[in-house]
Design a protein around this motif. Structure first.
Motif, PDB file in Angstrom:
ATOM      1  N   LEU A   1       0.860  -1.183   0.000  1.00 50.09           N
ATOM      2  CA  LEU A   1       0.000   0.000   0.000  1.00 50.09           C
ATOM      3  C   LEU A   1       0.897   1.233   0.000  1.00 50.09           C
ATOM      4  O   LEU A   1       1.654   1.456   0.938  1.00 50.09           O
ATOM      5  CB  LEU A   1      -0.912  -0.004   1.234  1.00 50.09           C
TER       6      LEU A   1
ATOM      7  N   GLU B   1       0.665   4.998   0.116  1.00 46.81           N
ATOM      8  CA  GLU B   1      -0.302   6.043   0.477  1.00 46.81           C
ATOM      9  C   GLU B   1       0.346   6.968   1.493  1.00 46.81           C
ATOM     10  O   GLU B   1       0.815   6.516   2.532  1.00 46.81           O
ATOM     11  CB  GLU B   1      -1.547   5.381   1.061  1.00 46.81           C
TER      12      GLU B   1
ATOM     13  N   ILE C   1      -0.685  -6.472   4.624  1.00 43.53           N
ATOM     14  CA  ILE C   1      -0.470  -5.152   4.030  1.00 43.53           C
ATOM     15  C   ILE C   1       0.814  -4.531   4.564  1.00 43.53           C
ATOM     16  O   ILE C   1       0.994  -4.409   5.779  1.00 43.53           O
ATOM     17  CB  ILE C   1      -1.665  -4.228   4.315  1.00 43.53           C
TER      18      ILE C   1
ATOM     19  N   TRP D   1       2.622  -1.005   4.405  1.00 38.36           N
ATOM     20  CA  TRP D   1       2.303   0.376   4.072  1.00 38.36           C
ATOM     21  C   TRP D   1       3.566   1.215   4.024  1.00 38.36           C
ATOM     22  O   TRP D   1       4.400   1.181   4.933  1.00 38.36           O
ATOM     23  CB  TRP D   1       1.336   0.954   5.107  1.00 38.36           C
TER      24      TRP D   1
ATOM     25  N   LEU E   1      -1.076  -1.404  -4.390  1.00 41.49           N
ATOM     26  CA  LEU E   1      -2.212  -0.483  -4.281  1.00 41.49           C
ATOM     27  C   LEU E   1      -1.597   0.905  -4.167  1.00 41.49           C
ATOM     28  O   LEU E   1      -0.987   1.244  -3.150  1.00 41.49           O
ATOM     29  CB  LEU E   1      -3.035  -0.850  -3.054  1.00 41.49           C
TER      30      LEU E   1
END
Length: 135
Positions: free
Chosen positions: A10, A12, A35, A37, A57
């Motif tokens: 991820l 972000e 996940i 991140w 993502l």
């Protein structure tokens, strides 16, 4: 995907959005997602180089990269992976552009739910497998 768990990178920069995405996937994914991140493109590129990821993502608005260039640079380092672009950009033309460049899908942060995100992840992985098999 060892043990049927999907490892997602991820990318972000907004901690609130990252937490929301993680919670959505935890609630609807039944524990099938792991996940990792990272808040910047440079960290994502480092992570991609290490491997162990099943899907990326990707937000397009990051501190060290903006817009289509974010996708292009990430995809250069992980074109063997399915990419889902999940962004807050309100640009209808950008979606078809990133899909044309190799992304599996383009999702708007304001419209995505846990179930639609889980389905998009599963479909993206299957589409990428089919794409690779055809090559």
């Amino acid at each position: 995907m060892p043990g049927n768990r999907t490892h997602i990178l991820l990318v972000e920069d907004n901690p609130g959005d990252a937490r929301l995405i993680q919670e959505m996937l935890a609630e609807t994914g039944g524990g099938s997602f792991v996940i990792d991140w990272v808040p910047s493109l440079s960290e994502a590129l480092d992570h991609l180089a290490r491997g162990g990821i099943d899907l990326v993502l990707l937000d397009l608005g990051l501190p060290d990269s903006q817009g289509l260039d974010t996708f292009v640079r990430a995809y250069e380092h992980g074109s063997h992976l399915p990419f889902l672009v999940l962004t807050g950009y309100d640009d209808e033309a950008l979606g078809p552009t990133v899909v044309g460049q190799g992304a599996q899908d383009y999702l708007s942060k304001g419209e995505v739910t846990g179930s639609t995100l889980c389905r998009a992840i599963r479909y993206a992985i299957e589409r990428k497998r089919a794409e690779i098999a055809l090559k």
